[in-house]
Design an enzyme around this catalytic site. Sequence first.
Site, PDB file in Angstrom:
ATOM      1  N   CYS A 112       2.652  13.748  -7.058  1.00 54.49           N
ATOM      2  CA  CYS A 112       1.863  14.848  -7.628  1.00 54.49           C
ATOM      3  C   CYS A 112       0.441  14.371  -7.896  1.00 54.49           C
ATOM      4  O   CYS A 112       0.236  13.371  -8.586  1.00 54.49           O
ATOM      5  CB  CYS A 112       2.507  15.347  -8.925  1.00 54.49           C
ATOM      6  SG  CYS A 112       1.555  16.700  -9.657  1.00 54.49           S
ATOM      7  N   HIS A 160       0.800  -1.234   0.000  1.00 49.77           N
ATOM      8  CA  HIS A 160       0.000   0.000   0.000  1.00 49.77           C
ATOM      9  C   HIS A 160       0.831   1.282   0.000  1.00 49.77           C
ATOM     10  O   HIS A 160       0.330   2.344   0.330  1.00 49.77           O
ATOM     11  CB  HIS A 160      -0.979   0.003   1.189  1.00 49.77           C
ATOM     12  CG  HIS A 160      -2.057  -1.038   1.071  1.00 49.77           C
ATOM     13  ND1 HIS A 160      -2.882  -1.405   2.103  1.00 49.77           N
ATOM     14  CD2 HIS A 160      -2.435  -1.793   0.011  1.00 49.77           C
ATOM     15  CE1 HIS A 160      -3.724  -2.340   1.695  1.00 49.77           C
ATOM     16  NE2 HIS A 160      -3.465  -2.603   0.437  1.00 49.77           N
TER      17      HIS A 160
HETATM   18  P1  OAD Z   1      -7.278  -3.143  10.411  1.00 51.64           P
HETATM   19  O1  OAD Z   1      -7.324  -1.940  11.289  1.00 51.64           O
HETATM   20  O2  OAD Z   1      -8.444  -3.422   9.531  1.00 51.64           O
HETATM   21  O3  OAD Z   1      -7.095  -4.438  11.323  1.00 51.64           O
HETATM   22  C1  OAD Z   1      -6.170  -4.481  12.363  1.00 51.64           C
HETATM   23  C2  OAD Z   1      -6.237  -5.867  12.967  1.00 51.64           C
HETATM   24  O4  OAD Z   1      -5.202  -5.954  13.939  1.00 51.64           O
HETATM   25  C3  OAD Z   1      -7.546  -6.211  13.680  1.00 51.64           C
HETATM   26  O5  OAD Z   1      -7.997  -7.473  13.218  1.00 51.64           O
HETATM   27  C4  OAD Z   1      -7.161  -6.282  15.158  1.00 51.64           C
HETATM   28  O6  OAD Z   1      -7.876  -7.292  15.857  1.00 51.64           O
HETATM   29  C5  OAD Z   1      -5.712  -6.652  15.056  1.00 51.64           C
HETATM   30  N1  OAD Z   1      -4.851  -6.263  16.187  1.00 51.64           N
HETATM   31  C6  OAD Z   1      -4.989  -5.229  17.079  1.00 51.64           C
HETATM   32  N2  OAD Z   1      -3.967  -5.205  17.935  1.00 51.64           N
HETATM   33  C7  OAD Z   1      -3.137  -6.226  17.589  1.00 51.64           C
HETATM   34  C8  OAD Z   1      -1.892  -6.719  18.081  1.00 51.64           C
HETATM   35  N3  OAD Z   1      -1.258  -6.136  19.120  1.00 51.64           N
HETATM   36  N4  OAD Z   1      -1.337  -7.791  17.459  1.00 51.64           N
HETATM   37  C9  OAD Z   1      -1.951  -8.378  16.406  1.00 51.64           C
HETATM   38  N5  OAD Z   1      -3.117  -7.959  15.908  1.00 51.64           N
HETATM   39  C10 OAD Z   1      -3.698  -6.896  16.480  1.00 51.64           C
HETATM   40  O7  OAD Z   1      -5.912  -3.059   9.611  1.00 51.64           O
HETATM   41  P2  OAD Z   1      -5.487  -3.780   8.256  1.00 51.64           P
HETATM   42  O8  OAD Z   1      -6.025  -5.157   8.208  1.00 51.64           O
HETATM   43  O9  OAD Z   1      -4.038  -3.564   8.119  1.00 51.64           O
HETATM   44  O10 OAD Z   1      -5.681   0.454   3.577  1.00 51.64           O
HETATM   45  O11 OAD Z   1      -6.235  -2.894   7.191  1.00 51.64           O
HETATM   46  C11 OAD Z   1      -6.065  -3.183   5.855  1.00 51.64           C
HETATM   47  C12 OAD Z   1      -6.079  -1.913   5.042  1.00 51.64           C
HETATM   48  O12 OAD Z   1      -7.284  -1.195   5.282  1.00 51.64           O
HETATM   49  C13 OAD Z   1      -4.994  -0.919   5.406  1.00 51.64           C
HETATM   50  O13 OAD Z   1      -3.788  -1.126   4.716  1.00 51.64           O
HETATM   51  C14 OAD Z   1      -5.599   0.374   5.014  1.00 51.64           C
HETATM   52  C15 OAD Z   1      -6.936   0.143   5.688  1.00 51.64           C
HETATM   53  O14 OAD Z   1      -7.918   1.009   5.501  1.00 51.64           O
HETATM   54  C16 OAD Z   1      -5.769   1.635   2.961  1.00 51.64           C
HETATM   55  O15 OAD Z   1      -5.655   2.693   3.551  1.00 51.64           O
HETATM   56  C17 OAD Z   1      -6.006   1.538   1.494  1.00 51.64           C
END
Ligand code: OAD
Length: 245
Positions: A125, A117
């Site tokens: 830009c 990402h």
């Molecule tokens: P999310 O915020 O959707 O999910 C975070 C996950 O981490 C959740 O399932 C939590 O349960 C878990 N979590 C919290 N604390 C934790 C810990 N200490 N150890 C392990 N897990 C933990 O984040 P992403 O899955 O990364 O994209 O989101 C995917 C994409 O959606 C991101 O890259 C971003 C977002 O919107 C864009 O901005 C395009």
Amino acid sequence: MSFAAAADRLRSARRVTVLTGAGVSAASGIPTFRGAGGLWRQFRAEDLATASAFARDPRLVWEWYDWRRAAVARAEPNRAHHVLAGWSRRFEAFHLVTQNVDGLHERAGTEHVTRLHGSIWTLRCWQECGAPPWADERVPLEPLPPRCPACGGLARPGVVWFGEALAASDLVAADRACSCDVFIVAGTSAVVYPAAGFAETARSRGAFVAEINPERTAMSDLVDLSLRGNAEIVLDALELRLTEG
Ligand code: OAD
């Protein structure tokens, strides 16, 4: 399937791939996108991380990124990042595929990283004037919204927004990394594609797939083993098993 059996799988693995999401950086003090603390003001990530949101209100979107950049600038890689950095040198073939844009895996010294990402430390830009993306690590950014040094138009964050295509080279690298012995999904809600599909691809190619997350996710029923816990704790425990021999 137990934790000990998973550690055994890892110990005998040659090719290891780890897919990470925002949860891996949670212990560094960086808020996740979903779940507790996932909101900024009243907005969800899906309301801000899009080209149409930026077109409508570039300043608002930049305020959100500026706030995230400030959180990351204050942060240090945590135990999860450090264990994975060590694994990137331990295994014969290791690949880290991350959805994170914070750069903490790289700061921990991880090798073989595919950043699906993009990076919040890179700007582009918005008008696509032809200037190549540039690094800008100032916190806070001034002026806000920042400008393209080549054409003076609006600059945008160098991240991939919802609805935008991932770089073809990153998709190829991630697909290759799905051919492995052990595939670990850590700290992602596994709802954003294509990243969410990689674990299934790896499993269909014979990998042992484990998930590390304190909560149940869309992935939990599809994996061989769901390790319910924080990445910084579970990865540390796995590392201990590996080094105990
Ligand atoms: P999310 O915020 O959707 O999910 C975070 C996950 O981490 C959740 O399932 C939590 O349960 C878990 N979590 C919290 N604390 C934790 C810990 N200490 N150890 C392990 N897990 C933990 O984040 P992403 O899955 O990364 O994209 O989101 C995917 C994409 O959606 C991101 O890259 C971003 C977002 O919107 C864009 O901005 C395009």
